[in-house]
Design an enzyme around this catalytic site. Structure first.
Site, mmCIF file in Angstrom:
data_model
loop_
_atom_site.group_PDB
_atom_site.id
_atom_site.type_symbol
_atom_site.label_atom_id
_atom_site.label_comp_id
_atom_site.label_asym_id
_atom_site.label_seq_id
_atom_site.Cartn_x
_atom_site.Cartn_y
_atom_site.Cartn_z
ATOM 1 N N CYS A 1 -2.110 -2.068 -47.144
ATOM 2 C CA CYS A 1 0.191 -1.569 -46.544
ATOM 3 C C CYS A 1 0.845 -0.853 -47.520
ATOM 4 O O CYS A 1 1.634 -0.450 -46.742
ATOM 5 C CB CYS A 1 0.384 -3.603 -47.567
HETATM 6 C C1 BEZ Z 1 -4.304 -4.379 -48.823
HETATM 7 O O1 BEZ Z 1 -3.272 -3.868 -48.632
HETATM 8 O O2 BEZ Z 1 -5.123 -3.596 -49.328
HETATM 9 C C2 BEZ Z 1 -4.852 -5.287 -48.702
HETATM 10 C C3 BEZ Z 1 -3.978 -6.446 -48.449
HETATM 11 C C4 BEZ Z 1 -5.144 -7.721 -48.111
HETATM 12 C C5 BEZ Z 1 -6.918 -7.483 -48.555
HETATM 13 C C6 BEZ Z 1 -7.264 -6.495 -48.441
HETATM 14 C C7 BEZ Z 1 -6.240 -5.214 -48.528
#
Ligand code: BEZ
Length: 213
Positions: free
Chosen positions: A46
């Site tokens: 994200c």
């Molecule tokens: C991420 O944004 O890195 C992420 C969020 C939830 C699960 C896996 C990755």
């Protein structure tokens, strides 16, 4: 679970965001919009996605697109995370992030897929046209970061087909030849497509990209 489909009106809402209280329709005004969800604050994928979105500000502005993100964390969490995004991604977040702690908007837009995760949003994207019609919906899993060049490409295609009787072929990019709508006869196409067209098959006719309006 929401049953929104392409062609539906994008539901309006009031939201607490990292930039204060915002009404979605007022935020969109008369232009295009992207609403996209993120599983959680302070997560690596994200963080990169929001950094890229901030860096594409000029590209979104050129296309008259306003961008709004959503995650189910609160405003204070968003504000702290934005500082991290700015410093790690070398940018300045320049769009609001909805703090959807009660998941009201996530549920309205079907951004929670319980078999993937019961409480967090998946990576949903909605592209909304100036009439507030949903023109595109895509859903990615939490582990796959989205391709923002693809979102720009789809917006270019949508804006072209909104103004001309054309569609865009596989892997089309802005500036390349486009497909004449099957609803247009080749006789009519001669008058409409003044740059000419090539009839590969009666149902497959290619023409140079019309000038954008
Ligand atoms: C991420 O944004 O890195 C992420 C969020 C939830 C699960 C896996 C990755």
């Amino acid at each position: 679970m929401s049953d929104l489909r392409l062609g539906d009106k994008a539901p309006n809402f009031d939201a607490e965001t990292s930039e204060g209280k915002i009404n979605f329709y007022e935020f969109l005004g008369d232009g295009w919009g992207i609403l996209f969800s993120h599983p959680a604050d302070y997560t690596p994928v994200c963080t990169t996605e929001l950094g890229v979105t901030a860096k594409y500000k000029d590209e979104f502005e050129k296309r008259d697109v306003k961008v709004m993100a959503l995650s189910v964390d609160g405003v204070e969490s968003h504000k702290g995370w934005i500082e991290d995004i700015n410093s790690t991604q070398n940018t300045t977040v320049n769009f609001p992030i909805i703090a959807d702690e009660d998941r009201k908007i996530a549920n309205l837009y079907g951004m929670i897929h319980p078999k993937a995760d019961n409480t967090l949003t998946v990576r949903s994207v909605f592209i909304i046209d100036p009439e507030k019609t949903i023109k595109l919906m895509i859903t990615y899993p939490a582990s796959t970061g989205r391709n923002f060049d693809e979102l720009l490409r789809v917006i270019d295609s949508l804006q072209l087909t909104a103004n001309h009787k054309v569609a865009t072929p596989a892997n089309w990019k802005n500036g390349e030849d486009v497909v004449i709508s099957p609803a247009i006869s080749s006789e009519d196409a001669k008058n409409i497509f003044t740059k000419g067209f090539k009839e590969v098959k009666p149902y497959l006719r290619m023409t140079p990209q019309p000038d954008k309006k």
